[in-house]
Scaffold this active site. Sequence first.
Site, PDB file in Angstrom:
ATOM      1  N   LYS A   1     -10.055  12.341   8.882  1.00 47.17           N
ATOM      2  CA  LYS A   1      -9.536  11.867  10.164  1.00 47.17           C
ATOM      3  C   LYS A   1      -9.463  13.015  11.161  1.00 47.17           C
ATOM      4  O   LYS A   1      -9.306  14.169  10.764  1.00 47.17           O
ATOM      5  CB  LYS A   1      -8.110  11.324   9.977  1.00 47.17           C
ATOM      6  CG  LYS A   1      -8.017  10.009   9.252  1.00 47.17           C
ATOM      7  CD  LYS A   1      -6.565   9.550   9.180  1.00 47.17           C
ATOM      8  CE  LYS A   1      -6.453   8.226   8.449  1.00 47.17           C
ATOM      9  NZ  LYS A   1      -7.114   7.107   9.147  1.00 47.17           N
TER      10      LYS A   1
ATOM     11  N   LYS B   1       0.843  -1.209   0.000  1.00 46.69           N
ATOM     12  CA  LYS B   1       0.000   0.000   0.000  1.00 46.69           C
ATOM     13  C   LYS B   1       0.871   1.250   0.000  1.00 46.69           C
ATOM     14  O   LYS B   1       1.619   1.495   0.945  1.00 46.69           O
ATOM     15  CB  LYS B   1      -0.913  -0.010   1.233  1.00 46.69           C
ATOM     16  CG  LYS B   1      -1.659   1.309   1.487  1.00 46.69           C
ATOM     17  CD  LYS B   1      -2.588   1.214   2.705  1.00 46.69           C
ATOM     18  CE  LYS B   1      -3.201   2.563   3.060  1.00 46.69           C
ATOM     19  NZ  LYS B   1      -4.070   2.503   4.262  1.00 46.69           N
TER      20      LYS B   1
ATOM     21  N   GLU C   1      -9.345   3.567   2.185  1.00 41.06           N
ATOM     22  CA  GLU C   1      -8.830   3.749   0.826  1.00 41.06           C
ATOM     23  C   GLU C   1      -7.750   2.727   0.477  1.00 41.06           C
ATOM     24  O   GLU C   1      -7.557   2.397  -0.684  1.00 41.06           O
ATOM     25  CB  GLU C   1      -8.266   5.167   0.663  1.00 41.06           C
ATOM     26  CG  GLU C   1      -6.806   5.380   1.157  1.00 41.06           C
ATOM     27  CD  GLU C   1      -6.610   5.145   2.647  1.00 41.06           C
ATOM     28  OE1 GLU C   1      -7.614   5.142   3.389  1.00 41.06           O
ATOM     29  OE2 GLU C   1      -5.453   4.946   3.071  1.00 41.06           O
TER      30      GLU C   1
ATOM     31  N   ARG D   1      -7.540  -0.483   0.980  1.00 41.23           N
ATOM     32  CA  ARG D   1      -8.063  -1.711   0.375  1.00 41.23           C
ATOM     33  C   ARG D   1      -8.485  -1.465  -1.075  1.00 41.23           C
ATOM     34  O   ARG D   1      -8.487  -2.393  -1.880  1.00 41.23           O
ATOM     35  CB  ARG D   1      -9.213  -2.248   1.235  1.00 41.23           C
ATOM     36  CG  ARG D   1     -10.413  -1.349   1.309  1.00 41.23           C
ATOM     37  CD  ARG D   1     -11.322  -1.673   2.487  1.00 41.23           C
ATOM     38  NE  ARG D   1     -10.717  -1.303   3.773  1.00 41.23           N
ATOM     39  CZ  ARG D   1     -11.296  -1.496   4.952  1.00 41.23           C
ATOM     40  NH1 ARG D   1     -12.488  -2.065   5.015  1.00 41.23           N
ATOM     41  NH2 ARG D   1     -10.696  -1.137   6.056  1.00 41.23           N
TER      42      ARG D   1
ATOM     43  N   ASP E   1     -12.109   6.808   4.074  1.00 45.31           N
ATOM     44  CA  ASP E   1     -10.885   6.535   4.829  1.00 45.31           C
ATOM     45  C   ASP E   1     -10.459   5.068   4.699  1.00 45.31           C
ATOM     46  O   ASP E   1      -9.358   4.699   5.097  1.00 45.31           O
ATOM     47  CB  ASP E   1     -11.099   6.905   6.302  1.00 45.31           C
ATOM     48  CG  ASP E   1      -9.782   7.090   7.044  1.00 45.31           C
ATOM     49  OD1 ASP E   1      -8.726   7.091   6.391  1.00 45.31           O
ATOM     50  OD2 ASP E   1      -9.827   7.225   8.287  1.00 45.31           O
TER      51      ASP E   1
ATOM     52  N   ASP F   1       1.664   6.124   5.748  1.00 43.76           N
ATOM     53  CA  ASP F   1       0.670   5.190   5.217  1.00 43.76           C
ATOM     54  C   ASP F   1       1.156   4.487   3.944  1.00 43.76           C
ATOM     55  O   ASP F   1       0.393   3.788   3.289  1.00 43.76           O
ATOM     56  CB  ASP F   1      -0.661   5.930   4.976  1.00 43.76           C
ATOM     57  CG  ASP F   1      -1.877   5.035   5.155  1.00 43.76           C
ATOM     58  OD1 ASP F   1      -1.738   3.967   5.791  1.00 43.76           O
ATOM     59  OD2 ASP F   1      -2.950   5.393   4.643  1.00 43.76           O
TER      60      ASP F   1
ATOM     61  N   ASP G   1      -2.557  10.014   4.192  1.00 43.20           N
ATOM     62  CA  ASP G   1      -3.961   9.636   4.343  1.00 43.20           C
ATOM     63  C   ASP G   1      -4.683  10.640   5.244  1.00 43.20           C
ATOM     64  O   ASP G   1      -4.597  10.565   6.471  1.00 43.20           O
ATOM     65  CB  ASP G   1      -4.051   8.214   4.936  1.00 43.20           C
ATOM     66  CG  ASP G   1      -5.482   7.698   4.992  1.00 43.20           C
ATOM     67  OD1 ASP G   1      -6.375   8.376   4.434  1.00 43.20           O
ATOM     68  OD2 ASP G   1      -5.700   6.624   5.584  1.00 43.20           O
TER      69      ASP G   1
HETATM   70  N1  BES Z   1      -4.262   4.252   7.081  1.00 40.76           N
HETATM   71  C1  BES Z   1      -5.396   3.915   7.859  1.00 40.76           C
HETATM   72  C2  BES Z   1      -5.098   2.833   8.902  1.00 40.76           C
HETATM   73  C3  BES Z   1      -4.140   3.187  10.009  1.00 40.76           C
HETATM   74  C4  BES Z   1      -4.602   3.513  11.268  1.00 40.76           C
HETATM   75  C5  BES Z   1      -2.777   3.107   9.818  1.00 40.76           C
HETATM   76  C6  BES Z   1      -3.721   3.787  12.298  1.00 40.76           C
HETATM   77  C7  BES Z   1      -1.894   3.389  10.823  1.00 40.76           C
HETATM   78  C8  BES Z   1      -2.353   3.720  12.066  1.00 40.76           C
HETATM   79  C9  BES Z   1      -6.512   3.376   6.963  1.00 40.76           C
HETATM   80  O1  BES Z   1      -6.556   3.892   5.681  1.00 40.76           O
HETATM   81  C10 BES Z   1      -7.805   3.708   7.626  1.00 40.76           C
HETATM   82  O2  BES Z   1      -8.031   4.859   7.872  1.00 40.76           O
HETATM   83  N2  BES Z   1      -8.614   2.696   7.949  1.00 40.76           N
HETATM   84  C11 BES Z   1      -9.856   2.918   8.589  1.00 40.76           C
HETATM   85  C12 BES Z   1     -10.853   1.973   7.970  1.00 40.76           C
HETATM   86  C13 BES Z   1     -12.272   2.202   8.432  1.00 40.76           C
HETATM   87  C14 BES Z   1     -12.757   3.547   7.944  1.00 40.76           C
HETATM   88  C15 BES Z   1     -13.134   1.098   7.880  1.00 40.76           C
HETATM   89  C16 BES Z   1      -9.686   2.599  10.084  1.00 40.76           C
HETATM   90  O3  BES Z   1      -9.012   1.630  10.417  1.00 40.76           O
HETATM   91  O4  BES Z   1     -10.222   3.350  10.892  1.00 40.76           O
HETATM   92 ZN    ZN Z   2      -4.709   4.550   4.905  1.00 38.03          ZN
HETATM   93 ZN    ZN Z   3      -7.625   5.685   5.527  1.00 33.39          ZN
END
Ligand code: BES
Ligand code: ZN
Ligand code: ZN
Length: 503
Positions: free
Chosen positions: A273, A261, A345, A347, A343, A284, A266
Amino acid sequence: MKLHWITKADQLPDTLIIPLAGGDALEGALQDLANTYELPADSLRHDVKAKKNEIHLLYGRGGKRLFLLGLGESPDFATAQLAFRTLSHQRREQLSPRIGLGLAGRGHAMDTAELLDAACNGLALGAYGIGFLKQEEPAAHPLDEEEAELCILTPKPATDDMKGRAFRGLTLAATQRRIFDLVNAPSNHKTPEDLAGWARKAGQAFGFTVRVIEGQELLDLGLHALLAVNRGSEFPAAFIIMEYQPDGLEEAAPRVGLVGKGVTFDTGGLSIKPSQNMHLMKSDMGGAAAVFGAMEATARLRLPVHLIGIVPATDNCVDARSVKPGDVIESYAGKTIEVINTDAEGRLILADGLAYMCKHFEPDVLVDLATLTGSAVRALGYHAAALFSANEPLGQSLLEAGRRTGERCWLLPLWDEYAEDMPSDVADLRNMGTRPVAGAIFAAKFLEAFTDDHPAWAHLDIAGVALKQGPFAKDRSATAFGVRLLTDWLHGLAGKNPFRQPA
Ligand code: BES
Ligand code: ZN
Ligand code: ZN
């Protein structure tokens, strides 16, 4: 840092590091040191416990400066590596460009080759400085100087295994440090184009090919999920394809696909966020960094595997053109996706990376790495990556590599029940579940839908481990997680191909 192998103590430089394990062997080892260097045996016994990362600087006969370095009881690779890294980092002012490593005694209680890997790797990693954007460049670490040399004293002439492992430790450290720089770099210093440039340069320097798909070609090929995430961005997306195939590689050698990824920042997109820790979202692209590092290290070590790396790269930003929650997008695999949360993104871009990999390269084994979910961090904290694989031998081989390298992984399930709420009313799939539970597993199930039922696929959610708090920097900083793990795992695949499907 050059390596120099010796068997006679009189050839040692004045500054010496002597690793010591705690436990039964310690007393004898200390007595030997007391005799050799005219040190007070009782004081040594009293003060030196050889706990993990314990460091004593002593002055012995003949003007020797001795660092006694504690490894704790029954040390493994990770504890030894951390001890050497800590010494190198903490004591940079007391070290000099020429240092000796005393392995003549058996006080370290480790396999010598493994210890050499840990020592070389740790010393070189400890010399890393994070301040590459400061106005004044921080002073170089003594071990980074031109004339730096590590003199290794062994009781018998060093074996090929020892020399090989020491070389691996140094080579890997060089690559890991380049990956630290990449992950620690702020997003304005690593656009998708910058990542592509990094890959091209590494490919040229170390021997792998790089092809970058950009602009109109992304649209022509149908990499729609990557383009959807890129809609809100000021910087064009890049789809980076790397391939390492050494000359004369046997047809039976494993063909390994890695997908990382590459979200260079992000914000969350319109599902924005909170700002508290948003600056850390520059990391990220930690999955991409692991793939870059594995490509580079594999090429440097000339491992006998056919390795393909794919990094879809973009940032995830807020703009009038950004994808909105509820929008339905297309993907390379043809499946349509309802973007419930912008968020989620990672996947989306991985879906295109995985589908492209399966279609064009048909790897025997496929591994993706991503800082994918906060859910993985809540489940395992900062000490292990969440590992997913329905292929048991594959999962086990990655778990073992994690144990050997200290880049730990822990298996989570991929049962179909976790994907019951993945079908969307309006599209094929939703990119987020309906309930705030098991988010890391839902994400893994989502990725699975784009692997074309690959029989040997593993997913590593490295959200909790791509960055680490201290002791080598003030804020959380890059670990290069995955670089050593993958390199070690690929090393283990050399000469075998357990994942090739019978034709
Ligand atoms: N990049 C984030 C995941 C992340 C969180 C990485 C903390 C490093 C530290 C990812 O893109 C994300 O925001 N995922 C969301 C998914 C949700 C909206 C289904 C998450 O985990 O909150
Ligand atoms: Zn992310
Ligand atoms: Zn994200």
